[in-house]
Design a protein around this motif. Sequence first.
Motif, PDB file in Angstrom:
ATOM      1  N   ASP A 195      49.073  19.729  85.065  1.00  0.00           N
ATOM      2  CA  ASP A 195      49.182  20.957  85.848  1.00  0.00           C
ATOM      3  C   ASP A 195      50.600  21.507  85.830  1.00  0.00           C
ATOM      4  O   ASP A 195      50.803  22.726  85.880  1.00  0.00           O
ATOM      5  N   MET A 196      51.602  20.643  85.735  1.00  0.00           N
ATOM      6  CA  MET A 196      52.977  21.119  85.637  1.00  0.00           C
ATOM      7  C   MET A 196      53.218  21.847  84.314  1.00  0.00           C
ATOM      8  O   MET A 196      53.931  22.859  84.260  1.00  0.00           O
ATOM      9  N   ILE A 197      52.611  21.345  83.249  1.00  0.00           N
ATOM     10  CA  ILE A 197      52.789  21.938  81.928  1.00  0.00           C
ATOM     11  C   ILE A 197      52.011  23.238  81.819  1.00  0.00           C
ATOM     12  O   ILE A 197      52.531  24.263  81.366  1.00  0.00           O
ATOM     13  N   ALA A 198      50.753  23.220  82.260  1.00  0.00           N
ATOM     14  CA  ALA A 198      49.907  24.411  82.142  1.00  0.00           C
ATOM     15  C   ALA A 198      50.354  25.520  83.077  1.00  0.00           C
ATOM     16  O   ALA A 198      50.033  26.682  82.859  1.00  0.00           O
ATOM     17  N   GLY A 199      51.106  25.172  84.138  1.00  0.00           N
ATOM     18  CA  GLY A 199      51.542  26.182  85.096  1.00  0.00           C
ATOM     19  C   GLY A 199      52.701  27.021  84.612  1.00  0.00           C
ATOM     20  O   GLY A 199      53.095  27.975  85.296  1.00  0.00           O
ATOM     21  N   GLN A 200      53.260  26.719  83.455  1.00  0.00           N
ATOM     22  CA  GLN A 200      54.355  27.515  82.926  1.00  0.00           C
ATOM     23  C   GLN A 200      53.833  28.823  82.359  1.00  0.00           C
ATOM     24  O   GLN A 200      52.638  28.998  82.110  1.00  0.00           O
ATOM     25  N   SER A 201      54.755  29.762  82.150  1.00  0.00           N
ATOM     26  CA  SER A 201      54.356  31.073  81.620  1.00  0.00           C
ATOM     27  C   SER A 201      53.724  30.937  80.247  1.00  0.00           C
ATOM     28  O   SER A 201      52.803  31.674  79.886  1.00  0.00           O
TER      29      SER A 201
END
Length: 210
Positions: A195-201
Amino acid sequence: GRDKLHFLGALPRIDGVSRTDDLSEAAGRLVSAVSKAWAGPPAPPVRLLPRMVTADRLPEPAADDGWRVPIGIGESDLAPYHLDFAVDQHFYAFGDSECGKSGMLRLIGNGVTARQPRERARLLVADYRRSLLGELEESHLAGYAASATALNDLVAQLVGTLRSRLPGPEVTPAQLRERSWWSGPELFLLVDDYDMIAGQSLNPLLPLAE
């Protein structure tokens, strides 16, 4: 109902009372009475999962494991439960914070490296929180990314490797079944806190979608 079927129900008690507020106690007395009156062999006890299963209780690596990695105990037969990467290449673990997702990835990664030499299996790790740092077999580690910049580079290299392995029109059906048209180790990408990775622009893992 529409089918005009009958429904019959019964209270699990033998004292002639139709109340339900003390049903637990009444059912207990029923079980006790039946147990005392029954002279035959008893029913086998219900087998329960253990409250805790540590990694050292899982099977040691065996010669015929192949790509099977034990991750726990199955509730249907209380036998070790395996991930079989020869059958299912993808695995997702969903859960709240501190529920053990990083521990699951550590178990899977070390399960692979314990069963395969580095010539056959290599690990690539995306781990922004550094939860897996130093927790995996370094001899099998082909890449470790703890930031978006590092993960972009890691994914670019991985995409290049995977594209070189795509089958061309000259590959025969037998080669497809045996996966024998390319050589090299199997690559395992472990992603912690997706979720931290996918939450980036711009999700650094998107180039892998194809």
